[in-house]
Design a protein around this motif. Structure first.
Motif, short mmCIF file in Angstrom:
data_model
loop_
_atom_site.label_atom_id
_atom_site.label_comp_id
_atom_site.label_asym_id
_atom_site.label_seq_id
_atom_site.Cartn_x
_atom_site.Cartn_y
_atom_site.Cartn_z
N ARG A 196 58.80 22.59 -18.38
CA ARG A 196 59.76 21.50 -18.59
C ARG A 196 59.67 20.95 -20.01
N ILE A 197 58.43 20.76 -20.49
CA ILE A 197 58.25 20.22 -21.85
C ILE A 197 58.83 21.20 -22.87
N PRO A 252 55.12 23.20 -30.70
CA PRO A 252 54.44 24.51 -30.68
C PRO A 252 53.58 24.67 -29.43
N ASP A 253 53.55 25.88 -28.90
CA ASP A 253 52.75 26.14 -27.70
C ASP A 253 51.27 25.81 -27.93
N GLU A 254 50.78 26.11 -29.13
CA GLU A 254 49.36 25.86 -29.42
C GLU A 254 49.02 24.38 -29.28
N LYS A 255 49.93 23.51 -29.73
CA LYS A 255 49.67 22.07 -29.65
C LYS A 255 49.70 21.61 -28.20
N LEU A 256 50.66 22.10 -27.42
CA LEU A 256 50.74 21.70 -26.01
C LEU A 256 49.46 22.08 -25.26
#
Length: 441
Positions: free
Chosen positions: A50-51, A60-64
């Motif tokens: 969802r995010i 960015p995926d890395e931050k999530l």
């Protein structure tokens, strides 16, 4: 050169804030932990999706994923945390006793940054930051909801730059705004001097890898000036440090017995540390000064000496950090700082959230020298034509008054230290006269 695995193992044993229990990064969980919670992981995957799809901005995926890991660890307790590569490197630099910043040890309390203790002779100490202060703003940015690591990162910076801390202090109605100039923090962990002939003073500002040796060296140097009849060991506002150093300092004053032990869920977290025979003071009395800023390794030392009845503990109840953190490097160059055990005093007391209670409590007081009165008491020595003391060495008559003035100055400057010195003198009087001899006088 140490390999990454060798360094990780070494750092595991010597991590900051109360030491560690050695635990390999690839250690398998204990049997019976339970099946993987697939439903929970499905929910996590849904929220993650969802995010990525609906959040107002692209993240960015890395931050999530990194933020998810941080949240998982910070939700455990105030001392577990995820360290990215930069933070992990800063932690490793911190073990050398030199780093950049303000010079305060901090934790989290109710969403705010709480000062555990300012470090002696650092910008925070000189600016008047006190143990127990709650930091609610860093410059103009509210701290509420900020991760501890982010707050620490904001407080660090280039030497010579300023930061404004807004703090809430017990007993002060309005928040205080304190401007602090950042500097390179160089910590000398042991300071020593003679309070007067025969009575030594050793202050430990933090527990670093060489602190135990430094304490022994300091006492040896003071001993060259004459027999040490008593020692004040000052652990006030000492935020802790490496476990091995706390063990070494305790061992310096004990002949035998348990110093501290740790206990956790896994076998590697169960450790015991015992003293070896060689009391550097040869039984001379010790008074340990503590306060609310004494934490972690400080509490290990105070608890061990108290349980063995080797020292009188004086001051205020300590901070109460009785947990052990293990640093476990991750594959991306960062690390997980995870609480893996609690530590206990020799008698089995847990310090966690309780602290060490002093044998002789001293409240926060401040003395002020009385103004000189023109009607000061008259003594025999003040009378005209008074008889001299023929047994007093030449030039020594009236020296007792000067000594009393020195005592008054110490009491005004540092009342707890003055009381500790008086207690040491009292202990020695009792040792030499015995209770019966004292009662006859």
């Amino acid at each position: 050169m140490l390999s990454t695995r060798q360094f990780a193992t070494r750092l595991t044993i010597l991590t900051l804030l109360g030491g560690t229990a050695p635990l390999a990064a690839d250690k398998q969980p204990e049997p019976g932990v339970g099946a993987i919670p697939y439903e929970g992981l499905r929910t996590f995957s849904e929220v993650y999706g969802r995010i990525r799809q609906d959040y107002v901005e692209s993240v960015p995926d890395e931050k999530l994923l990194e933020d998810a890991i941080r949240g998982m660890l910070t939700g455990l307790d105030p001392h577990s945390a995820y360290l990215d590569q930069e933070q992990y490197n800063e932690l490793k630099v911190g073990t050398t006793g030199q780093f950049g910043g303000l010079g305060i040890e901090v934790g989290m309390e109710n969403g705010f940054v709480k000062v555990i203790a300012p470090i002696d002779d650092t910008p925070a100490d000189k600016a008047g930051i006190k143990a127990g202060d709650l930091i609610i703003r860093l410059d103009d940015r509210p701290v509420k909801g900020m991760a501890l690591n982010d707050a620490v990162k904001m407080m660090r910076g280039e030497p010579g730059t300023d930061i404004v801390l807004t703090v809430v202090r017990e007993g002060v109605q309005q928040p205080l705004k304190i401007t602090i100039t950042r500097d390179v923090i160089r910590i000398k962990s042991v300071k020593s001097r003679l309070l007067e002939d025969g009575y030594a003073y050793v202050r430990i500002t933090s527990f670093q890898s060489q602190t135990g040796d430094s304490v022994v060296e300091a006492i040896d140097e003071l001993g060259k000036k004459g027999e040490i009849k008593g020692l004040v060991l000052d652990l006030r506002n000492n935020p802790g440090g490496v476990l091995n150093a706390a063990v070494a300092v305790s061992d310096a004053f004990l002949e035998s017995g348990l110093i501290v032990y740790t206990d956790g869920r896994i076998e590697d977290s169960k450790m015991k540390f015992s003293a070896t025979a060689n009391d550097v003071l040869k039984g001379a009395p010790i008074v340990v000064l503590i306060n609310a800023g004494s934490a972690s390794a400080s509490e290990i030392v105070a608890g061990a000496l108290q349980d063995h009845k080797r020292a009188v503990i004086m001051g205020e109840k300590t901070f109460g950090k009785g947990s052990v953190q293990t640093i476990m490097p991750t594959s991306n160059g960062g690390a997980v700082k995870l609480t893996t055990a609690r530590y206990y005093t020799p008698s089995g007391r847990s310090i966690q959230a309780e602290g060490i209670a002093p044998d002789v409590p001293i409240s926060k007081v401040k003395l002020q020298m009385a103004e000189k009165s023109e009607f000061a008491p008259i003594k025999e020595a003040d009378l005209a034509n008074h008889l001299t003391n023929e047994k007093a060495p030449a030039g020594e008559e009236g020296k007792g008054d000067e000594a009393a003035k020195d005592d008054d100055a110490l009491a005004v400057q540092d009342f707890p230290l003055n009381e500790a010195l008086n207690l040491l003198k009292g202990i020695n009087i009792m040792r030499h006269t015995g209770s019966k001899g004292l009662a006859k006088k």
